[in-house]
Design a protein around this motif. Structure first.
Motif, PDB file in Angstrom:
ATOM      1  N   ASP A  42       0.826  -1.211   0.000  1.00 48.51           N
ATOM      2  CA  ASP A  42       0.000   0.000   0.000  1.00 48.51           C
ATOM      3  C   ASP A  42       0.861   1.261   0.000  1.00 48.51           C
ATOM      4  OD1 ASP A  42      -2.347  -1.444  -0.065  1.00 48.51           O
ATOM      5  OD2 ASP A  42      -2.695  -1.314   2.095  1.00 48.51           O
ATOM      6  N   ASP A  43       1.915   1.255   0.803  1.00 47.87           N
ATOM      7  CA  ASP A  43       2.788   2.425   0.850  1.00 47.87           C
ATOM      8  C   ASP A  43       3.574   2.581  -0.447  1.00 47.87           C
ATOM      9  OD1 ASP A  43       1.871   3.011   3.356  1.00 47.87           O
ATOM     10  OD2 ASP A  43       3.733   2.512   4.417  1.00 47.87           O
ATOM     11  N   ARG A  45       2.518   1.755  -3.442  1.00 47.04           N
ATOM     12  CA  ARG A  45       1.581   2.357  -4.386  1.00 47.04           C
ATOM     13  C   ARG A  45       1.437   3.855  -4.115  1.00 47.04           C
ATOM     14  NH1 ARG A  45      -2.468  -0.671  -3.542  1.00 47.04           N
ATOM     15  NH2 ARG A  45      -2.630  -1.856  -5.490  1.00 47.04           N
ATOM     16  N   ARG A  46       1.275   4.214  -2.840  1.00 41.20           N
ATOM     17  CA  ARG A  46       1.134   5.622  -2.494  1.00 41.20           C
ATOM     18  C   ARG A  46       2.403   6.398  -2.843  1.00 41.20           C
ATOM     19  NH1 ARG A  46      -1.349   9.996  -2.879  1.00 41.20           N
ATOM     20  NH2 ARG A  46      -1.251  11.448  -1.124  1.00 41.20           N
ATOM     21  N   GLY A  47       3.549   5.794  -2.615  1.00 37.01           N
ATOM     22  CA  GLY A  47       4.801   6.454  -2.946  1.00 37.01           C
ATOM     23  C   GLY A  47       4.922   6.738  -4.433  1.00 37.01           C
ATOM     24  N   GLU A  49       2.454   7.158  -6.516  1.00 37.56           N
ATOM     25  CA  GLU A  49       1.519   8.242  -6.812  1.00 37.56           C
ATOM     26  C   GLU A  49       2.126   9.598  -6.494  1.00 37.56           C
ATOM     27  OE1 GLU A  49      -2.766   6.015  -5.840  1.00 37.56           O
ATOM     28  OE2 GLU A  49      -1.802   7.302  -4.346  1.00 37.56           O
ATOM     29  N   ILE A  50       2.705   9.710  -5.306  1.00 40.17           N
ATOM     30  CA  ILE A  50       3.237  10.995  -4.847  1.00 40.17           C
ATOM     31  C   ILE A  50       4.420  11.437  -5.705  1.00 40.17           C
ATOM     32  CG2 ILE A  50       4.498  12.091  -2.956  1.00 40.17           C
ATOM     33  CD1 ILE A  50       2.665  10.521  -1.035  1.00 40.17           C
ATOM     34  N   ASP A  53       3.443  12.277  -9.376  1.00 42.89           N
ATOM     35  CA  ASP A  53       2.673  13.523  -9.431  1.00 42.89           C
ATOM     36  C   ASP A  53       3.506  14.723  -8.993  1.00 42.89           C
ATOM     37  OD1 ASP A  53       0.077  14.991  -9.672  1.00 42.89           O
ATOM     38  OD2 ASP A  53       0.391  15.293  -7.527  1.00 42.89           O
ATOM     39  N   LEU A  94       2.330  -3.576  -9.123  1.00 41.17           N
ATOM     40  CA  LEU A  94       2.108  -2.177  -8.767  1.00 41.17           C
ATOM     41  C   LEU A  94       2.797  -1.245  -9.753  1.00 41.17           C
ATOM     42  CD1 LEU A  94       2.520  -2.519  -4.911  1.00 41.17           C
ATOM     43  CD2 LEU A  94       0.390  -2.219  -6.180  1.00 41.17           C
ATOM     44  N   VAL A 235       5.034   8.365   5.630  1.00 42.24           N
ATOM     45  CA  VAL A 235       4.258   8.692   4.436  1.00 42.24           C
ATOM     46  C   VAL A 235       3.828  10.161   4.431  1.00 42.24           C
ATOM     47  CG1 VAL A 235       2.169   8.152   3.127  1.00 42.24           C
ATOM     48  CG2 VAL A 235       3.475   6.304   4.197  1.00 42.24           C
ATOM     49  N   TRP A 238       6.174  12.473   2.592  1.00 43.23           N
ATOM     50  CA  TRP A 238       6.594  12.195   1.227  1.00 43.23           C
ATOM     51  C   TRP A 238       6.212  13.286   0.237  1.00 43.23           C
ATOM     52  CZ3 TRP A 238       5.107   6.285   0.659  1.00 43.23           C
ATOM     53  CH2 TRP A 238       5.947   5.546   1.498  1.00 43.23           C
ATOM     54  N   THR A 239       5.046  13.898   0.417  1.00 38.71           N
ATOM     55  CA  THR A 239       4.662  14.978  -0.496  1.00 38.71           C
ATOM     56  C   THR A 239       5.642  16.141  -0.388  1.00 38.71           C
ATOM     57  OG1 THR A 239       2.326  14.351  -0.400  1.00 38.71           O
ATOM     58  CG2 THR A 239       2.833  16.609  -1.091  1.00 38.71           C
TER      59      THR A 239
END
Length: 253
Positions: A42-43, A45-47, A49-50, A53, A94, A235, A238-239
């Protein structure tokens, strides 16, 4: 032999030199591994994305090598070290979700050994000891990812005599070339430890370190390319990290 390392460069917030791609490194995508470059699915995938983007699109690792010309915008190169089985089982699906291709630096002796184990022996291994076989590595590459070299046995290269260090590098480069039919154009130092004497990396190969390496243009430091990482368990940061990495690309341009 000494090691080229400066403590001030060891934090993940420092990315690449202005105008050059951000290079991220991972070892595992696995919820059962405790390591500073191991993310749960999950992290991870989120990483992705961030970073995609907040920084820029992912590079095709097949284009990375000597003579590489960076794109005129911030971009990201995703890399994995060692060649663990979860890179295929958990990371690859992923990566496919985002259309990202990765550069996988393989410890070639570990892949040799994995192929000699029975299915039962492999199933009993903990994730940190579960490596890809060459057949599985080729399956990973079949998704558009690129296999490259990370030594034969994953030693501390600065601790070896120069000729042994050079053979660790050359042996892994040969094995990758023989198994893929394509001479590798990149290499990653185990533990990010770079010998301070004669380089064990031959001409015509780009070499990647870790956060222990200072940032610099690849043309100026082709054997000391800095990589960084997404801190595990942070997390929420990360942004902000991605924004900083993007701003660093512009630098004084």
């Amino acid at each position: 032999m000494g090691v080229l390392m400066t403590a001030v460069h060891a934090g993940p917030a420092l990315g690449s030199a202005p105008g050059w791609p951000l290079v991220l490194y991972f070892h595992h995508v696995n919820a059962h591994v405790d390591h500073y470059t191991a993310l749960n699915p999950d992290d991870f995938r989120r990483g992705l994305e961030i970073v995609l983007d907040g920084v820029g699109p992912a590079l095709d690792p097949a284009a990375v090598g000597p003579g590489f010309e960076p794109p005129g915008h911030p971009s990201v190169l995703v890399t994995f070290d060692d060649g663990y089985r979860d890179n295929l089982d958990l990371a690859a699906p992923l990566l496919a979700e985002f259309g990202v291709k990765a550069l996988l630096f393989c410890v070639t002796g570990k892949l040799d050994a994995a192929g000699r184990l029975s299915a039962a022996e492999r199933a009993a291994l903990p994730p940190r000891e579960a490596y890809l076989t060459w057949e599985e590595a080729r399956e990973f590459a079949g998704h558009g990812h690129v296999l490259s070299a990370h030594t034969v046995h994953h030693p501390h290269l600065p601790d070896l005599p120069p000729e042994e260090a050079a053979e660790e590098v050359a042996g892994s480069l040969r094995a990758i070339g023989e198994r893929t039919g394509r001479a590798p154009r990149t290499f990653a130092y185990p533990y990010g430890l770079i010998p301070s004497g004669p380089s064990p990396v031959p001409d015509g190969v780009l070499a990647f370190g870790t956060v222990k390496s200072a940032p610099g243009p690849w043309t100026r430091r082709p054997r000391h390319i800095r990589r960084t990482y997404l801190p595990v368990g942070e997390v929420a940061s990360w942004t902000r990290l991605a924004l900083g990495w993007r701003q660093q690309w512009y630098g004084s341009r």
